[in-house]
Design a protein around this motif. Structure first.
Motif, PDB file in Angstrom:
ATOM      1  N   GLU A 168      -3.298   1.588   7.644  1.00  0.00           N
ATOM      2  CA  GLU A 168      -4.520   0.868   7.315  1.00  0.00           C
ATOM      3  C   GLU A 168      -5.156   1.542   6.106  1.00  0.00           C
ATOM      4  OE1 GLU A 168      -7.543   1.633  10.507  1.00  0.00           O
ATOM      5  OE2 GLU A 168      -5.892   2.849  11.276  1.00  0.00           O
ATOM      6  N   PRO A 169      -6.044   0.847   5.391  1.00  0.00           N
ATOM      7  CA  PRO A 169      -6.725   1.485   4.260  1.00  0.00           C
ATOM      8  C   PRO A 169      -7.542   2.683   4.729  1.00  0.00           C
ATOM      9  CG  PRO A 169      -6.974  -0.901   4.173  1.00  0.00           C
ATOM     10  CD  PRO A 169      -6.376  -0.586   5.506  1.00  0.00           C
ATOM     11  N   GLY A 170      -7.570   3.733   3.915  1.00  0.00           N
ATOM     12  CA  GLY A 170      -8.301   4.937   4.288  1.00  0.00           C
ATOM     13  C   GLY A 170      -7.530   5.757   5.303  1.00  0.00           C
ATOM     14  N   ASP A 188       5.916  -2.435  13.699  1.00  0.00           N
ATOM     15  CA  ASP A 188       4.977  -2.428  12.574  1.00  0.00           C
ATOM     16  C   ASP A 188       3.654  -3.052  12.982  1.00  0.00           C
ATOM     17  OD1 ASP A 188       6.106  -1.761   9.647  1.00  0.00           O
ATOM     18  OD2 ASP A 188       7.748  -2.624  10.822  1.00  0.00           O
ATOM     19  N   SER A 189       2.559  -2.388  12.606  1.00  0.00           N
ATOM     20  CA  SER A 189       1.213  -2.944  12.758  1.00  0.00           C
ATOM     21  C   SER A 189       0.395  -2.404  11.590  1.00  0.00           C
ATOM     22  CB  SER A 189       0.598  -2.538  14.103  1.00  0.00           C
ATOM     23  OG  SER A 189      -0.684  -3.110  14.271  1.00  0.00           O
ATOM     24  N   ASP A 190       0.282  -3.198  10.522  1.00  0.00           N
ATOM     25  CA  ASP A 190      -0.284  -2.716   9.265  1.00  0.00           C
ATOM     26  C   ASP A 190      -1.460  -3.568   8.814  1.00  0.00           C
ATOM     27  OD1 ASP A 190       1.660  -0.539   8.432  1.00  0.00           O
ATOM     28  OD2 ASP A 190       3.044  -2.209   8.725  1.00  0.00           O
ATOM     29  N   VAL A 191      -2.408  -2.915   8.128  1.00  0.00           N
ATOM     30  CA  VAL A 191      -3.569  -3.592   7.552  1.00  0.00           C
ATOM     31  C   VAL A 191      -3.549  -3.356   6.048  1.00  0.00           C
ATOM     32  CG1 VAL A 191      -6.077  -3.810   7.559  1.00  0.00           C
ATOM     33  CG2 VAL A 191      -4.870  -3.227   9.682  1.00  0.00           C
ATOM     34  N   PHE A 192      -3.760  -4.439   5.276  1.00  0.00           N
ATOM     35  CA  PHE A 192      -3.686  -4.389   3.820  1.00  0.00           C
ATOM     36  C   PHE A 192      -4.998  -4.857   3.198  1.00  0.00           C
ATOM     37  CE2 PHE A 192       0.486  -5.242   5.528  1.00  0.00           C
ATOM     38  CZ  PHE A 192       1.341  -4.425   4.800  1.00  0.00           C
ATOM     39  N   ASP A 193      -5.403  -4.199   2.100  1.00  0.00           N
ATOM     40  CA  ASP A 193      -6.451  -4.753   1.252  1.00  0.00           C
ATOM     41  C   ASP A 193      -5.887  -5.964   0.522  1.00  0.00           C
ATOM     42  OD1 ASP A 193      -8.744  -3.129   1.642  1.00  0.00           O
ATOM     43  OD2 ASP A 193      -7.811  -1.521   0.473  1.00  0.00           O
ATOM     44  N   LEU A 194      -6.647  -7.059   0.493  1.00  0.00           N
ATOM     45  CA  LEU A 194      -6.172  -8.253  -0.210  1.00  0.00           C
ATOM     46  C   LEU A 194      -6.295  -8.105  -1.720  1.00  0.00           C
ATOM     47  CD1 LEU A 194      -7.421 -11.108   2.124  1.00  0.00           C
ATOM     48  CD2 LEU A 194      -5.119 -10.189   1.874  1.00  0.00           C
ATOM     49  N   GLY A 195      -7.231  -7.299  -2.190  1.00  0.00           N
ATOM     50  CA  GLY A 195      -7.299  -6.931  -3.600  1.00  0.00           C
ATOM     51  C   GLY A 195      -7.160  -8.097  -4.550  1.00  0.00           C
ATOM     52  N   SER A 196      -6.134  -8.019  -5.422  1.00  0.00           N
ATOM     53  CA  SER A 196      -5.935  -9.042  -6.454  1.00  0.00           C
ATOM     54  C   SER A 196      -5.573 -10.399  -5.873  1.00  0.00           C
ATOM     55  CB  SER A 196      -4.843  -8.595  -7.428  1.00  0.00           C
ATOM     56  OG  SER A 196      -3.618  -8.405  -6.748  1.00  0.00           O
ATOM     57  N   ASN A 208       0.859  -1.183   0.000  1.00  0.00           N
ATOM     58  CA  ASN A 208       0.000   0.000   0.000  1.00  0.00           C
ATOM     59  C   ASN A 208       0.895   1.233   0.000  1.00  0.00           C
ATOM     60  OD1 ASN A 208       0.837   0.360   2.717  1.00  0.00           O
ATOM     61  ND2 ASN A 208      -0.962  -0.733   3.498  1.00  0.00           N
ATOM     62  N   SER A 209       0.295   2.402   0.128  1.00  0.00           N
ATOM     63  CA  SER A 209       1.071   3.639   0.014  1.00  0.00           C
ATOM     64  C   SER A 209       2.112   3.784   1.118  1.00  0.00           C
ATOM     65  CB  SER A 209       0.132   4.848   0.032  1.00  0.00           C
ATOM     66  OG  SER A 209      -0.618   4.886   1.239  1.00  0.00           O
ATOM     67  N   ALA A 210       1.900   3.130   2.259  1.00  0.00           N
ATOM     68  CA  ALA A 210       2.845   3.231   3.375  1.00  0.00           C
ATOM     69  C   ALA A 210       3.872   2.107   3.383  1.00  0.00           C
ATOM     70  CB  ALA A 210       2.095   3.236   4.705  1.00  0.00           C
ATOM     71  N   ASN A 211       3.626   1.042   2.606  1.00  0.00           N
ATOM     72  CA  ASN A 211       4.469  -0.154   2.666  1.00  0.00           C
ATOM     73  C   ASN A 211       4.883  -0.596   1.270  1.00  0.00           C
ATOM     74  OD1 ASN A 211       4.250  -1.293   5.678  1.00  0.00           O
ATOM     75  ND2 ASN A 211       2.262  -0.440   5.082  1.00  0.00           N
ATOM     76  N   PRO A 212       6.105  -0.238   0.820  1.00  0.00           N
ATOM     77  CA  PRO A 212       6.584  -0.702  -0.482  1.00  0.00           C
ATOM     78  C   PRO A 212       6.605  -2.227  -0.546  1.00  0.00           C
ATOM     79  CG  PRO A 212       8.005   1.023   0.399  1.00  0.00           C
ATOM     80  CD  PRO A 212       7.077   0.629   1.503  1.00  0.00           C
TER      81      PRO A 212
END
Length: 362
Positions: free
Chosen positions: A303-305, A321-329, A288-292
């Motif tokens: 997190e998203p949003g 680190d404590s991150d949430v990702f959209d699973l998307g594809s 996501n934008s915060a995590n290459p």
């Protein structure tokens, strides 16, 4: 002035969440009795902590408990604002936001629950490094203080094995406890966690530590979802990584889904670490934008949003680190199983928690 943890917990506690995580909200203020250290293990394989099929989801609040000393200008403020500094670059000192003289570290983060949500499960995870410029004793790894929005501190004791291992110049641990009743009564808002057993100072390995509060909820207005929490405590040695396989998910092609990850001692700018999900024959990199895609262990809480509120709200958490990702594809093919892989080629990092919410196939 440094304080011993025993008196700190006794003075700050007005109620006790014990090993079974039972909280009696009606109990009068009382000193917490001294508790034996929680049992420990050097490595904990990832196992199922919670699972449910329900209308709802999982939210989380998280923050770090230690950061660089602001006097190290301009490098420390630059790192806190999102620059490329790492914990081993700095003399590290505690975050302490509660203005309570009886605590030496404390930070806050917001639990955001949708209208109509009912908490079905909640768990607090905390961890850190005991060996930096000082060596902290491990006896207090399994205890922290927690306060609900507008509430007083309550002592919380680990209710399961504490992961604790000396390795790569670190004395690392993670502990956790059930806080379902506290979240049912406290609801949404800013939660404060204090007195995580973390060493301050400076070393090549660096100081690090923080906490994540996971909250599963039921909400009839949301889709039927598979909710799962897995936890463990494993080093991510060069290239070997950690594989976590979730079965029985039953999702349709293109299903909505999110995955969250808690790790320790990931350095921003040190590439070669990733989180992937495999369904069928397809492996997808989560980013996501915060995590290459090749630096997912980069000291972020994202997190998203819009991110939930945090105090302090640093952009670089210097080893937490404590991150949430959209699973998307990652869910383009229908299936019943998803395999997550956490890899680290260079960071001497530790994996602690994986949580997933996926729309159920109808």
């Amino acid at each position: 002035m440094r304080h011993s943890l025993g008196p700190l917990f006794r003075r700050a506690t007005v109620g006790v969440l014990a090993l079974a995580a039972v909280w009696a909200a009606s109990s009068p203020p009382a000193a917490a009795p001294a508790a034996a250290p929680a049992p420990e293990a050097e490595s904990l394989s990832f196992t199922e902590r919670y699972r449910s099929l329900q209308h709802g989801g999982i939210v989380r609040a998280a923050n770090a408990s230690i950061t660089c000393r602001a006097a190290q200008r301009p490098s420390c403020p630059d790192a806190q604002a999102g620059g490329s500094g790492v914990n081993g670059d700095f003399d590290m000192f505690y975050v302490d936001v509660d203005r309570d003289p009886n605590t030496y570290n404390s930070s806050r983060a917001e639990v955001r629950l949708p209208n109509g949500a009912r908490v079905t499960y909640a768990r607090l995870y905390w961890g850190g490094n005991l060996r930096v410029g000082e060596q902290k004793p491990p006896e207090d790894n399994g205890r922290v203080l927690i306060a609900e929005p507008g509430g007083e501190y309550k002592q919380l004791l680990a209710d399961t094995l504490v992961g604790h291992r000396v390795m790569d110049g670190m004395d690392a641990f993670q502990a956790s406890a059930d806080v379902t009743q506290l979240l049912r009564e406290g609801g949404a808002g800013l939660y404060t966690v204090a007195q995580i057993n973390i060493a301050m100072g400076r070393s090549t390995a660096g100081a690090w530590g923080g906490w994540t509060l996971l909250v599963a909820y039921e909400n009839p207005a949301e889709p039927l979802r598979h909710l799962a929490v897995r936890d463990g405590f494993t080093p991510l040695r060069s290239g070997t990584g950690q594989e976590i396989r979730l079965s029985g998910l039953g999702f349709a092609a293109g299903a909505w889904g999110r995955a969250g990850l808690v790790t320790y001692n990931g350095d921003r700018g040190t590439t070669g670490d990733s989180l992937t999900v495999t369904t069928g024959q397809t492996e997808s990199v989560l980013t996501n934008s915060a995590n290459p895609r090749d630096d997912v262990l980069n000291s972020t809480i994202s997190e998203p949003g819009a991110d939930a509120a945090r105090v302090p709200a640093h952009a670089n958490h210097l080893g937490y680190d404590s991150d949430v990702f959209d699973l998307g594809s990652g869910l383009q093919q229908a299936g019943d199983e998803a395999t997550f892989r956490i890899r680290s080629q260079q960071d001497a990092a530790w994996a602690g928690v994986l949580f997933v919410a996926v729309d159920a196939r109808r």
